[in-house]
Motif scaffolding. Structure first.
Motif, PDB file in Angstrom:
ATOM      1  N   THR A 109       3.490   3.425   3.628  1.00 43.37           N
ATOM      2  CA  THR A 109       2.779   4.652   3.278  1.00 43.37           C
ATOM      3  C   THR A 109       1.322   4.516   3.703  1.00 43.37           C
ATOM      4  OG1 THR A 109       2.288   3.830   1.046  1.00 43.37           O
ATOM      5  CG2 THR A 109       4.287   5.145   1.332  1.00 43.37           C
ATOM      6  N   THR A 110       0.847   5.491   4.429  1.00 44.37           N
ATOM      7  CA  THR A 110      -0.544   5.486   4.888  1.00 44.37           C
ATOM      8  C   THR A 110      -0.960   6.908   5.226  1.00 44.37           C
ATOM      9  OG1 THR A 110      -2.046   4.767   6.657  1.00 44.37           O
ATOM     10  CG2 THR A 110       0.295   4.891   7.202  1.00 44.37           C
ATOM     11  N   PRO A 111      -2.196   7.300   4.892  1.00 40.99           N
ATOM     12  CA  PRO A 111      -2.643   8.656   5.232  1.00 40.99           C
ATOM     13  C   PRO A 111      -3.048   8.774   6.699  1.00 40.99           C
ATOM     14  CG  PRO A 111      -4.380   7.482   4.101  1.00 40.99           C
ATOM     15  CD  PRO A 111      -3.184   6.576   4.067  1.00 40.99           C
ATOM     16  N   GLY A 132       0.148   0.088  -0.849  1.00 41.62           N
ATOM     17  CA  GLY A 132      -0.868  -0.955  -0.770  1.00 41.62           C
ATOM     18  C   GLY A 132      -1.955  -0.854  -1.811  1.00 41.62           C
ATOM     19  N   THR A 133      -2.999  -1.639  -1.613  1.00 45.73           N
ATOM     20  CA  THR A 133      -4.101  -1.689  -2.566  1.00 45.73           C
ATOM     21  C   THR A 133      -4.837  -0.356  -2.612  1.00 45.73           C
ATOM     22  OG1 THR A 133      -5.599  -2.534  -0.872  1.00 45.73           O
ATOM     23  CG2 THR A 133      -4.456  -4.152  -2.221  1.00 45.73           C
ATOM     24  N   GLU A 134      -5.548  -0.159  -3.722  1.00 48.19           N
ATOM     25  CA  GLU A 134      -6.223   1.110  -3.945  1.00 48.19           C
ATOM     26  C   GLU A 134      -7.302   1.384  -2.897  1.00 48.19           C
ATOM     27  OE1 GLU A 134      -5.626  -1.193  -6.134  1.00 48.19           O
ATOM     28  OE2 GLU A 134      -4.675  -0.352  -7.914  1.00 48.19           O
ATOM     29  N   ASN A 140      -2.385  -5.558   7.396  1.00 47.82           N
ATOM     30  CA  ASN A 140      -1.956  -5.472   8.795  1.00 47.82           C
ATOM     31  C   ASN A 140      -0.550  -6.025   8.974  1.00 47.82           C
ATOM     32  OD1 ASN A 140      -4.359  -4.305   9.660  1.00 47.82           O
ATOM     33  ND2 ASN A 140      -5.328  -6.285  10.087  1.00 47.82           N
ATOM     34  N   GLU A 141      -0.216  -7.034   8.177  1.00 51.33           N
ATOM     35  CA  GLU A 141       1.112  -7.643   8.292  1.00 51.33           C
ATOM     36  C   GLU A 141       2.215  -6.637   8.000  1.00 51.33           C
ATOM     37  OE1 GLU A 141       3.498 -11.657   6.766  1.00 51.33           O
ATOM     38  OE2 GLU A 141       1.527 -11.148   5.927  1.00 51.33           O
TER      39      GLU A 141
END
Length: 217
Positions: A109-111, A132-134, A140-141
């Motif tokens: 998940t990524t914007p 992932g983190t806030e 990258n992994e």
């Protein structure tokens, strides 16, 4: 081999309403999608994601604790840790390796990137959704090993949501899509029996003593 007699014996300590509740919930449980979170720092976010898994019927949560250690607040999870199976990993590689071994595609998940919008994503394959983190998102992994990318469409000025809010939206949407699909999304018969036994044990006080008495009969 599964011990049907033990399950029957222990279920005699439950009310009929409790036994039926377990059956009803298990009918909606799935492992077709699973959730993985990487180094989520804020304690309440990990706990809230666990609660969303339970609320929307996702049976497993995978927690990578490379930097921040065990981040589970039972007060916020509100008992959900009894009903969802939590798997812990010290690093990303071990988590992804296990998920691939179990037949999951890795979805980050990524914007950013050319991510698939949530309404356009159909989890016809077994899918592990990574959060992932806030502040920095996924490492990258994870991004390099991902088979696909996913984001929530937004129309305001904000580019991202709190991780537990994002997770709740995505888990609810994907779980419903899976249930509306033709894929075999439910737990297997043996998985349902195993969870009935697990949940029954967790619902009985002094269960170890009761099991000992059963074994010597």
């Amino acid at each position: 081999m599964f011990d049907d007699d033990l399950l029957t014996y222990l279920e005699s300590y439950l009310t009929e309403e409790r036994k039926q509740r377990f059956l009803d919930v298990l009918q909606q449980r799935t492992r077709h999608i699973t959730i993985a979170i990487e180094d989520v720092y804020q304690l309440h976010n990990t706990s809230a994601i666990l609660r969303s898994c339970d609320a929307f019927g996702v049976q497993d949560l995978h927690v990578i604790e490379n930097r921040f250690g065990k981040r589970l607040d039972k007060n916020i999870a509100m008992g959900a840790e009894q009903w969802v199976d939590v798997y812990r990993y010290k690093n990303v590689a071990d988590c992804i390796s296990k998920l691939r071994e179990d037949g999951y595609q890795i979805i980050a998940t990524t914007p950013h990137n050319d991510s698939t919008l949530l309404p356009d994503f159909s989890p016809l394959e077994k899918s592990a959704i990574f959060f992932g983190t806030e502040r920095k998102g996924l490492s990258n992994e994870v991004m390099e090993q991902a088979d696909g990318f996913l984001k929530i469409p937004m129309v305001g000025f904000s580019e991202s949501l709190n991780v537990s809010v994002s997770a709740a939206i995505i888990i609810q949407q994907l779980a419903q899509k899976v249930r509306d699909s033709q894929v075999e999304w439910q737990l297997s018969d043996i998985e349902m029996l195993e969870k009935r036994l697990d949940w029954t044990k967790k619902s009985i006080k002094n269960v170890d003593g009761i099991i000992k008495r059963y074994l010597v009969k």
